[in-house]
Write a protein that holds these residues in place. Sequence first.
Motif: not given
Length: 244
Positions: A102-112, A130-139
Amino acid sequence: MTTGEGVSPGDGVTGGRSVEVLVGMSVAEIASRRDLAAAARRRGAEVAYLQHGDPSLGAALARAVDGGASEVRLVGVDLAGSAPGVSWLRRVVAHWTRTWSGDPVLVAVAERHAVDLADEIGIDERVASARPLTGREAGLTSVAWERVPSHRHQVFVCRGPRCAAAGGAQTQRAIVAALAERGLGDDDVLVTVTGCQFPCNHAPLVSVQPDDVWYGRVDPAAAGRVVAEHLVDGVPVAEHRLPR
C-alpha cells in the motif's frame, strides 16, 4: 502523543498524520488488555499485539496507513519483564514493510519497551526516541531455528486471565530462575507461556510434557520444587499435582 525530533519521512513518504501504537509483546499484556486499552485511549494511541492477541501488529499498521498515517511510532509494552526484545519487534515490523504493497509509511520503533502503563512521561520519552527502520533488519528466519528443539521437557506456564491475576508472572520467573541456577537451558527444558489451559480454579497452573503432569496453585516456592524434584530428579511434586 509526543512526536520527537530526528525522525523524518523517508523516500516516497509524504506529509500526513503520525500514529502511536502501544504493542503488547506477550501474553501478560493480553491478560492486562483493559489496562492497555485504557492507556492507549489516554494517549490517543492505538493498540496492537505482537502475539496471541487482536488486532495483530500487521493489522494495526495496515489500518493506520489506510487511515492516512504517513508515520507510525511503535512502543513495545512489557508488563511482566519477560517479553521478546526490541530486536524482535523490529524484525516483525521490517517483515511487514517488505511485504506491504500500500501507501509508503515511515515506521519507527522505541528503543526500550514501556514497563509501566501509568508512567506517561516514560512512554513519552520512548515515543520521542523511536528509531526508524534501517532496511537492514534481520528476517523472520534463521538457520538456528530450522530444527525441532531437542529439549526433554516442555513446561507450559498458564498466563490466562485467572492465572495472571493469581501470580502467573511470578511463577514463570521462578521457573526460569530455578532452571538457570542449575545451568538448564532451552535444550534441556523449554518454558512456554500460554493462554488459558484450564482448570482455572487451581491457578496458577503449570503443565509438564511429555510427562502429562499438571500442577495447580504453583506459587514461586512450588515452582522451585517442580524444577528441583520433577525436572531434575524425575519425581513429580505430589502436593501440587492435579488428577488426570
